[in-house]
Scaffold this motif. Structure first.
Motif, mmCIF file in Angstrom:
data_model
loop_
_atom_site.group_PDB
_atom_site.id
_atom_site.type_symbol
_atom_site.label_atom_id
_atom_site.label_comp_id
_atom_site.label_asym_id
_atom_site.label_seq_id
_atom_site.Cartn_x
_atom_site.Cartn_y
_atom_site.Cartn_z
ATOM 1 N N ARG A 23 39.408 47.281 46.924
ATOM 2 C CA ARG A 23 38.701 46.359 46.024
ATOM 3 C C ARG A 23 39.283 44.952 46.053
ATOM 4 O O ARG A 23 38.598 43.995 45.735
ATOM 5 N N ASP A 24 40.567 44.809 46.372
ATOM 6 C CA ASP A 24 41.219 43.511 46.323
ATOM 7 C C ASP A 24 41.986 43.272 47.624
ATOM 8 O O ASP A 24 42.353 44.207 48.341
ATOM 9 N N ALA A 25 42.236 42.002 47.909
ATOM 10 C CA ALA A 25 42.854 41.632 49.182
ATOM 11 C C ALA A 25 44.286 42.118 49.302
ATOM 12 O O ALA A 25 44.747 42.468 50.392
ATOM 13 N N ALA A 26 45.026 42.144 48.186
ATOM 14 C CA ALA A 26 46.426 42.570 48.251
ATOM 15 C C ALA A 26 46.534 44.048 48.634
ATOM 16 O O ALA A 26 47.358 44.425 49.479
ATOM 17 N N THR A 27 45.717 44.882 48.014
ATOM 18 C CA THR A 27 45.719 46.302 48.377
ATOM 19 C C THR A 27 45.251 46.477 49.806
ATOM 20 O O THR A 27 45.829 47.270 50.574
ATOM 21 N N PHE A 28 44.210 45.738 50.171
ATOM 22 C CA PHE A 28 43.711 45.851 51.540
ATOM 23 C C PHE A 28 44.795 45.479 52.543
ATOM 24 O O PHE A 28 44.979 46.156 53.560
ATOM 25 N N SER A 77 34.704 42.843 56.490
ATOM 26 C CA SER A 77 33.709 42.374 55.539
ATOM 27 C C SER A 77 34.401 41.996 54.236
ATOM 28 O O SER A 77 35.164 42.793 53.668
ATOM 29 N N LEU A 78 34.130 40.788 53.779
ATOM 30 C CA LEU A 78 34.749 40.244 52.562
ATOM 31 C C LEU A 78 33.719 40.202 51.440
ATOM 32 O O LEU A 78 32.587 39.750 51.652
ATOM 33 N N PRO A 79 34.067 40.617 50.229
ATOM 34 C CA PRO A 79 33.111 40.643 49.111
ATOM 35 C C PRO A 79 32.970 39.276 48.461
ATOM 36 O O PRO A 79 33.462 39.027 47.353
#
Length: 391
Positions: free
Chosen positions: A173-178, A355-357
């Motif tokens: 859901r978020d860039a840091a986790t990704f 893919s970026l939200p």
């Protein structure tokens, strides 16, 4: 807590603890029901697949990789039947909820994995991407989702479809986790410098709905400002629909080759759309395969040329927001064909795509994709983090 029944595969409400000291300790994940989990049965979205295949005795490579990194597995998720789908509707197991647009499909075939992350049931999820099956649900559900460089990660313990295009992918859901999950999966730290050029795929933007173009325009502007240099170019000079046809030809022929022994031995039950795809794959002519293989060579050359320097390319992940649930076949066929035109380069060229939200149209999410040179997977994750840090 979201209802587990709308994204977990039948009999896949399981839990496997991760290593106690890994970098992902405390985080949870789910795995698409194409990945083996020791002691569980891999169902692949079809009851006859589950019935005719033995219990898994070891974890798939990707599952074990996240467990070793400390993440805890908390379930296996619904997939489009034998991964042959882009919209997320399964006639046997149901259609997972798209929490960002409940009246619309979640996208497939990694539908349950995307739904579970989007509903905050878990922190991350494993999916697979052959013709768009991580990228599409990421776009439709408003998630980060990657199709990594083809061939970079082992696929042991993952049910195949079309090996020359199959990849393991993941959502967050978020860039840091990704970024954290990407580091664990790829065994690589993010680069110290970002790319210095953005290529805007004008044919892909022109192909997308006007509402999608408008929704993504601010994100493209932000991305261009971050990287410092922007230029426009064509993704597919031969035509996006030509690339789409080539990928579809190769993928369906390979899928039939993969499933033919099982189909002929077991005569399994299929939804009409899945049976139709397999039948089409069984009838691909050698001349059509030869043409599609040449087009793949052209696509690979084109992407290698565009991304030969320190550049990334951006484009809409999907040409529209998610279709409404329960549409008639002609509507769904048109939607799938259009999606395929913007997803075909993944299987043809094998470059990493994230893919970026970053957009919303008609009250539903839509993703902006960034594509890098082969092997530049962590560069894309670093760009995603830099964009989120800007907010």
């Amino acid at each position: 807590m979201p209802s587990r029944s709308n994204f977990l595969a039948p009999g896949a409400d399981i839990r496997v603890e991760g290593a106690p000291d890994g970098p992902l300790r405390g985080r949870t994940f789910v795995a698409k029901d194409l990945f083996d989990v020791a002691g569980a049965r891999t169902g692949a979205g079809n009851p006859d697949w589950a019935r005719t295949h033995p219990m898994a005795t070891k974890n798939a490579w990707a599952v074990q990789k996240l467990l070793d990194a400390g993440a805890t597995l908390v379930g296996k998720t619904i997939t489009d039947e034998i991964s042959l789908g882009l919209l997320g509707e399964n006639a046997h197991d149901g259609t997972p909820l798209n929490p960002r647009a409940p009246d619309r499909v979640p996208g497939g075939s990694s539908s349950g994995s995307a739904s579970a992350v989007a509903q905050a049931f878990c922190d991350a999820a494993l999916g697979t991407d052959t013709g768009g099956s991580v990228r599409v649900p990421a776009s439709f559900c408003g998630l980060y989702g990657i199709r990594p460089t083809h061939g970079r990660l082992p696929l042991q313990g993952m049910a195949p479809q079309a090996p020359s295009s199959d990849t393991t992918g993941w959502f967050a859901r978020d860039a840091a986790t990704f970024l954290a999950v990407s580091q664990a999966m790829l065994d690589e730290r993010p680069p110290t410098a970002l790319p210095n050029e953005l290529i805007v795929a004008v044919d892909a933007f022109g192909f997308a709905d006007e509402a999608v173009r408008d929704a993504l325009a601010p994100a493209v502007k932000r991305l261009g400002a971050l990287l410092g240099s922007v230029r426009e170019d064509l993704l597919a000079p031969q035509g996006l629909s030509v690339w789409g046809r080539a990928q579809r030809t190769l993928q369906m022929a390979e899928a039939w080759k993969t499933f033919q022994p099982w189909v002929e031995q077991e005569n399994p039950r299929f939804a009409f759309l899945v049976a139709r795809s397999l039948l089409a794959g069984s009838m691909v002519e050698k001349a059509d395969l030869a043409w599609a293989a040449l087009m793949r060579d052209e696509a690979r050359g084109r992407l290698a040329h565009l991304l030969s320097g320190d550049a990334i390319l951006c484009m809409p992940t999907t040409p529209s927001v998610a279709p409404l649930r329960g549409q008639p076949l002609p509507v769904l066929d048109r939607a799938r064909d259009r999606i395929n035109c913007l997803a075909a380069h993944g299987g043809l060229a094998g470059h990493p795509q994230l893919s970026l939200p970053l957009g919303e149209a008609e009250g539903a999410p839509v993703g902006l994709s960034i594509i890098g040179a082969r092997g530049a997977d962590m560069t894309l994750a670093a760009v995603a983090q830099a964009l989120e840090d800007q907010r």
